[in-house]
Design an enzyme around this catalytic site. Structure first.
Site, PDB file in Angstrom:
ATOM      1  N   HIS A  32       0.816  -1.200   0.000  1.00 18.05           N
ATOM      2  CA  HIS A  32       0.000   0.000   0.000  1.00 18.05           C
ATOM      3  C   HIS A  32       0.856   1.258   0.000  1.00 18.05           C
ATOM      4  O   HIS A  32       0.508   2.249  -0.627  1.00 18.05           O
ATOM      5  CB  HIS A  32      -1.017   0.057   1.136  1.00 18.05           C
ATOM      6  CG  HIS A  32      -2.068   1.083   0.831  1.00 18.05           C
ATOM      7  ND1 HIS A  32      -2.992   0.907  -0.162  1.00 18.05           N
ATOM      8  CD2 HIS A  32      -2.274   2.329   1.292  1.00 18.05           C
ATOM      9  CE1 HIS A  32      -3.734   1.984  -0.275  1.00 18.05           C
ATOM     10  NE2 HIS A  32      -3.321   2.864   0.589  1.00 18.05           N
ATOM     11  N   TYR A  35       1.403   5.216  -2.511  1.00 21.73           N
ATOM     12  CA  TYR A  35       1.726   6.601  -2.166  1.00 21.73           C
ATOM     13  C   TYR A  35       3.064   7.007  -2.771  1.00 21.73           C
ATOM     14  O   TYR A  35       3.288   8.187  -3.039  1.00 21.73           O
ATOM     15  CB  TYR A  35       1.695   6.801  -0.652  1.00 21.73           C
ATOM     16  CG  TYR A  35       0.291   6.649  -0.145  1.00 21.73           C
ATOM     17  CD1 TYR A  35      -0.659   7.611  -0.464  1.00 21.73           C
ATOM     18  CD2 TYR A  35      -0.106   5.536   0.566  1.00 21.73           C
ATOM     19  CE1 TYR A  35      -1.973   7.456  -0.083  1.00 21.73           C
ATOM     20  CE2 TYR A  35      -1.423   5.383   0.960  1.00 21.73           C
ATOM     21  CZ  TYR A  35      -2.354   6.341   0.636  1.00 21.73           C
ATOM     22  OH  TYR A  35      -3.657   6.189   1.000  1.00 21.73           O
ATOM     23  N   HIS A  75     -11.127   1.350  -9.508  1.00 21.83           N
ATOM     24  CA  HIS A  75     -10.606   2.310  -8.532  1.00 21.83           C
ATOM     25  C   HIS A  75      -9.157   2.686  -8.841  1.00 21.83           C
ATOM     26  O   HIS A  75      -8.819   3.855  -8.938  1.00 21.83           O
ATOM     27  CB  HIS A  75     -10.709   1.715  -7.122  1.00 21.83           C
ATOM     28  CG  HIS A  75      -9.880   2.435  -6.107  1.00 21.83           C
ATOM     29  ND1 HIS A  75     -10.234   3.663  -5.608  1.00 21.83           N
ATOM     30  CD2 HIS A  75      -8.700   2.126  -5.522  1.00 21.83           C
ATOM     31  CE1 HIS A  75      -9.312   4.074  -4.754  1.00 21.83           C
ATOM     32  NE2 HIS A  75      -8.364   3.154  -4.684  1.00 21.83           N
ATOM     33  N   PHE A  76      -8.299   1.698  -9.031  1.00 21.98           N
ATOM     34  CA  PHE A  76      -6.897   2.096  -9.164  1.00 21.98           C
ATOM     35  C   PHE A  76      -6.541   2.582 -10.565  1.00 21.98           C
ATOM     36  O   PHE A  76      -5.472   3.146 -10.764  1.00 21.98           O
ATOM     37  CB  PHE A  76      -5.920   1.038  -8.613  1.00 21.98           C
ATOM     38  CG  PHE A  76      -5.855  -0.267  -9.329  1.00 21.98           C
ATOM     39  CD1 PHE A  76      -5.371  -0.359 -10.612  1.00 21.98           C
ATOM     40  CD2 PHE A  76      -6.223  -1.427  -8.673  1.00 21.98           C
ATOM     41  CE1 PHE A  76      -5.289  -1.564 -11.254  1.00 21.98           C
ATOM     42  CE2 PHE A  76      -6.138  -2.650  -9.309  1.00 21.98           C
ATOM     43  CZ  PHE A  76      -5.668  -2.717 -10.610  1.00 21.98           C
ATOM     44  N   HIS A  77      -7.453   2.392 -11.521  1.00 19.75           N
ATOM     45  CA  HIS A  77      -7.197   3.072 -12.792  1.00 19.75           C
ATOM     46  C   HIS A  77      -7.522   4.560 -12.687  1.00 19.75           C
ATOM     47  O   HIS A  77      -7.081   5.353 -13.517  1.00 19.75           O
ATOM     48  CB  HIS A  77      -7.953   2.403 -13.939  1.00 19.75           C
ATOM     49  CG  HIS A  77      -7.201   1.219 -14.494  1.00 19.75           C
ATOM     50  ND1 HIS A  77      -7.265  -0.029 -13.940  1.00 19.75           N
ATOM     51  CD2 HIS A  77      -6.317   1.119 -15.522  1.00 19.75           C
ATOM     52  CE1 HIS A  77      -6.472  -0.853 -14.611  1.00 19.75           C
ATOM     53  NE2 HIS A  77      -5.883  -0.191 -15.569  1.00 19.75           N
ATOM     54  N   ARG A  96     -11.856  -9.514 -10.857  1.00 15.77           N
ATOM     55  CA  ARG A  96     -10.694  -8.929 -11.528  1.00 15.77           C
ATOM     56  C   ARG A  96      -9.771 -10.070 -11.947  1.00 15.77           C
ATOM     57  O   ARG A  96     -10.030 -11.228 -11.648  1.00 15.77           O
ATOM     58  CB  ARG A  96      -9.977  -7.978 -10.574  1.00 15.77           C
ATOM     59  CG  ARG A  96      -9.339  -8.685  -9.400  1.00 15.77           C
ATOM     60  CD  ARG A  96      -8.765  -7.730  -8.373  1.00 15.77           C
ATOM     61  NE  ARG A  96      -7.512  -7.132  -8.822  1.00 15.77           N
ATOM     62  CZ  ARG A  96      -6.671  -6.473  -7.994  1.00 15.77           C
ATOM     63  NH1 ARG A  96      -6.942  -6.379  -6.709  1.00 15.77           N
ATOM     64  NH2 ARG A  96      -5.552  -5.959  -8.432  1.00 15.77           N
ATOM     65  N   ARG A  97      -8.700  -9.749 -12.629  1.00 16.60           N
ATOM     66  CA  ARG A  97      -7.612 -10.680 -12.903  1.00 16.60           C
ATOM     67  C   ARG A  97      -8.079 -12.008 -13.495  1.00 16.60           C
ATOM     68  O   ARG A  97      -7.671 -13.072 -13.035  1.00 16.60           O
ATOM     69  CB  ARG A  97      -6.848 -10.990 -11.620  1.00 16.60           C
ATOM     70  CG  ARG A  97      -6.122  -9.800 -11.071  1.00 16.60           C
ATOM     71  CD  ARG A  97      -5.373 -10.177  -9.837  1.00 16.60           C
ATOM     72  NE  ARG A  97      -4.217  -9.319  -9.670  1.00 16.60           N
ATOM     73  CZ  ARG A  97      -3.326  -9.456  -8.718  1.00 16.60           C
ATOM     74  NH1 ARG A  97      -3.426 -10.425  -7.865  1.00 16.60           N
ATOM     75  NH2 ARG A  97      -2.309  -8.659  -8.630  1.00 16.60           N
TER      76      ARG A  97
END
Lengths: 583, 66, 167
Positions: A232, A236, A383-385, A446-447
């Site tokens: 995680h 950042y 979300h992470f895209h 996903r995946r």
């Protein structure tokens, strides 16, 4: 600020070459990664399947590793090298050292890439279809782990390079405040070293020896937990250079000043102390970890919202200040006075807007019992895209339109095309990410190469599955086109001629400067100490519990696939590799 | 024009997620809106935006944006 | 330190938001009783799952009035049993383990969702309310045949439910 005005290339030609090389490496990774991305979109939606579904996962591994590690981190080391050099107004201590860490990072990427692509070379007993998270007992070729380790060591040495610059500068300027961009680079480096120590232990103590056949088994939960100890904080790590650009470049591009230097420092200190003790929030649904540890990780995660909310305030306030300096007025009328024609500004502003949306889906992910509904669904990918795929990637691409002239002495080939490029990215991501979120809510995982199952149908709440897939196809295609436009502008700029009259190197001034920031904020030892303490508090008990439960090497189990059993076998693989390269 | 051409382009682009998300919200509120209806509605909204932007600025002030 | 009034207001509102989020989740845990998968189950050797008293013969088992336990073994690329039948209006606890790599057990469209980690036993308890058919998918990448790994959960009306072997 600078003794000599002009572009970064005029001021620091040798450092400009380092930054340039890092950027070009990053763009190569972007191209290959984006190519894998469009192949996955077409594969998953069953439009075009050019590889076997079994090999889809090698493409996915490459997509993730190249984009979230190579693209983002190569760009990051470029940005931070620029930031430290510019704000301290001094060159790096020893360029041979600098090139050494760049070389390690490049070699690491190459090794990991070879291990993944080896799966497509017939007769070569090599594969690394373990995805970016490489959860054991799935096993990759040793080259993959070795490559990752070299890459990470390279980034540590890069961090040390920035520290060396600062130490030398401090000797000459004992009473001065750390310039803000350097402060940002240093705090980011500190939490990066703290967090990546986890994955380094996982790779060097367990996974690499295991893939070489030195140890027979590993503790799946332990290596997974060590991965997320890093996993995680790494997000950042990608985000901090984007934040640096929002704080130090965006106000300047908007025509104004940064609202508050002290608050910017507070934000980076918060990231330093809170980034790492949150990793267990990726393991809410893991058996073997007590609920209390999950709750602690969640509380830390929620408090990480604070620096991002503060950033939203400062960035918008700085933009408004800039717009009013340019003659904007009215409650919202100032928005019209912003430099929308400039892709540097528009790209970063849109990236920030999408990051706000990503914050909301992130809160859903972070809520530990709500997570049951979305864990490992396509929602998370949506979300992470928005975060790494837009807040970070779009900011980097937009910033390139400012940096490239600074690094090459050449003008951007077409700023209009640049504007079109950032807008296409925004629209493409809107379509793709919206559909990913909605598919995730109805349970699409996903995946997976084929999210089409024989035993049941998804219950689509709005529209149909075909519509949702069409949205992903449109979005993915637009994103790929946007990447190609970006690379076209970069290549055409680089092969162009040098011009005079480019803007000077520099970054935004502040309305409220460092003199308003308490001195304690610059005490990096204190903050690093607190960060380490929080990590120990958050992680010592869970790690001890996991090791006590399953044993340091786990209760048993064999690697999958079993393609490297013994050291002797490794010798043969190495020989094959050499043979394969020669042939 | 009330906004610069680039400003208008950006405004249109920002409309896209609003239109896309609006459909989801409206359907959850119980109104069934088809894809074609959404597209039509979106085109109308963007058309209205363009008309607004193209109209002369009644305050007679040139926007400072490029 | 010089902080603008608006910024102080924003800071305060942010803290309220964050604490509010934490409180809602805490209410979900304590008030509604949504427990997380945790470390309450013992560990298991993934190589000897077949010898385990419960996982050696996986399947549905009645443990109380309207209470059932379902033991499931996950392997590359299937669940045993692959088709699970439970009665409506019952409380069902799934106990899951893996013989090889990390898998998941995700009942599509519901919040019955957990990781299955070799060496660990995951335990999730859900209320099976309405009769219906649900897909089960492995949502954690588990190897080249990951996309073929699926199962089926059928919630049948109580009067139609029969335990295997009772016929």
């Amino acid at each position: 600020m600078s003794t000599e005005s002009g572009t970064f290339l005029d001021q620091f030609p040798a450092e400009a070459k380092v930054v340039r090389t890092a950027f070009y490496s990053s763009f190569v990774a972007l191209f290959v990664g984006a190519l894998m991305g469009i192949l996955q979109v077409l594969h998953r939606t069953d439009v075009l399947r050019i590889v076997d579904s079994a090999d889809y996962y090698s493409l996915l591994t490459l997509h993730a590793v190249l984009l979230v590690l190579s693209f983002s981190v190569f760009f990051l080391v470029g940005i931070f090298t620029w930031a430290v050099t510019t704000s301290l107004d001094r060159g790096l201590q020893d360029l041979r050292y600098t090139w050494a860490w760049y070389g390690l990072m490049a070699l690491g990427t190459l090794l990991a890439g070879i291990a993944v692509l080896g799966a497509f070379i017939p007769g070569l007993d090599m594969s690394a279809a373990v995805l970016y998270t490489f959860y054991a007992p799935l096993q990759a070729h040793p080259f993959y782990y070795l490559g990752l380790a070299l890459f990470i060591v390279g980034t540590w040495l890069a961090g040390l390079d920035w520290f060396r610059s600062w130490w030398a500068w401090k000797k000459d300027n004992p009473d001065e405040r750390i310039p803000l961009p350097t402060f940002m680079a240093l705090t980011t480096t500190l939490f990066w070293i703290l967090s990546s120590a986890g994955v380094a232990v996982s790779v060097l103590a367990f996974l690499l020896p295991w893939s070489l056949g030195i140890i027979d088994q590993v503790n799946a939960l332990l290596t997974r937990t060590l991965f997320w100890y890093f996993g995680h904080a790494v997000v950042y790590f990608w985000l901090m250079p984007a934040y640096l650009l929002w704080y130090t470049m965006l106000p300047k591009i908007s025509g104004g000043k940064l609202f508050s230097d002290p608050l910017a420092r507070v934000v980076f200190v918060l990231f330093l102390i809170l980034s790492t003790p949150t990793g267990i929030h990726h393991q809410y649904l893991d058996p073997g970890i007590a609920e209390g540890f999950k709750f602690i990780a969640m509380v830390n995660t929620m408090f990480l919202l604070l620096p991002s909310l503060l950033t939203a305030f400062t960035v918008v306030a700085s933009m408004e200040h800039g717009a009013r300096q340019r003659g904007g007025s009215g409650l919202f009328g100032w928005l019209r006075a912003l430099p929308w024609r400039d892709p540097v500004f528009t790209g970063m502003a849109l990236a920030g807007l999408m990051f706000a949306a990503a914050g909301f889906s992130g809160m859903i992910n972070a809520g530990m019992n709500i997570n049951y509904l979305v864990h490992n669904t396509w929602w998370v990918v949506g979300h992470f895209h928005l975060t790494v795929g837009t807040a970070v990637a779009l900011t980097f691409m937009a910033a390139t339109y400012w940096f490239l002239p600074q690094l090459t002495g050449k003008a951007i080939w077409s700023k209009s095309l640049g504007l079109v490029q950032v807008l296409v990215w925004f629209v493409g991501m809107t379509f793709m990410s919206n559909s990913m979120h909605r598919q995730g809510l109805i349970g699409v995982p996903r995946r997976t190469a084929e999210p089409q199952y024989s035993g049941f149908d998804y219950e689509v709440a709005v529209g149909s599955m075909a519509e949702l897939n069409m949205q992903v196809i449109i979005g993915g295609t637009l994103l790929f086109i946007s990447t190609l436009l970006f690379l076209t502008v970069v290549v055409m700029t680089v092969i162009g001629d040098k011009v005079d009259g480019l803007p000077d190197n520099g970054y935004a001034d502040t309305l409220s400067g460092p003199e308003d920031a308490p001195l304690v904020l610059d005490n990096l030892k204190l903050w690093a100490g607190i960060a380490a303490l929080l990590v120990i508090l958050a992680y010592s008990l869970p790690l001890a519990a996991i090791i006590t439960r399953g044993g340091i090497l786990g209760p048993g189990g064999s690697p999958s696939p079993q393609f490297v059993d013994t050291l002797l076998f490794v010798g043969r693989v190495a020989a094959d590799t050499v043979g394969g390269v020669i042939a | 024009m009330r906004v610069s051409r680039a400003g208008l382009l950006v405004a249109i682009v920002i409309m896209v997620p609003i239109i896309v998300e609006l459909r989801t919200v409206v359907v959850h509120l119980g109104f069934d809106v088809s894809l074609a209806e959404t597209a039509l509605f979106g085109a109308m909204m963007i058309g209205a935006l363009v008309l607004w932007a193209m109209a002369p600025d009644i305050r007679g002030r040139e926007p400072n944006g490029e | 330190m010089n902080i603008h009034t608006y910024e102080k207001f924003w800071l305060g509102a942010s803290m309220v938001l964050i604490v509010g989020f934490i409180l809602t989740i805490t209410y979900g845990s304590v008030g509604l009783g949504i427990a997380m998968v945790d470390d309450s189950e013992p560990t298991i050797n993934p190589e000897n799952v077949g010898d385990h008293p419960d996982f050696g013969d996986p399947g549905v088992e009645q443990v109380g009035e309207n209470e059932y336990v379902v033991h499931v073994v996950a392997v590359q690329f299937a669940y045993f049993p692959g088709e699970i039948e439970v009665p409506a209006d019952s409380t069902v606890t799934f106990k899951l383990t893996s013989e090889d790599v990390i898998h998941s057990f995700s009942v599509v469209g519901t919040n019955a969702n957990t990781m299955i980690i070799p060496g660990e036993i995951a335990s999730v308890t859900v209320e099976a309310d309405e009769p219906g058919e649900y897909g089960i998918v492995c949502s954690e990448y588990c190897g080249s045949g990951h996309h073929d790994m699926e199962g089926k959960l059928t919630v049948v009306p109580q009067d139609e439910f029969e335990l295997e072997g009772d016929e």
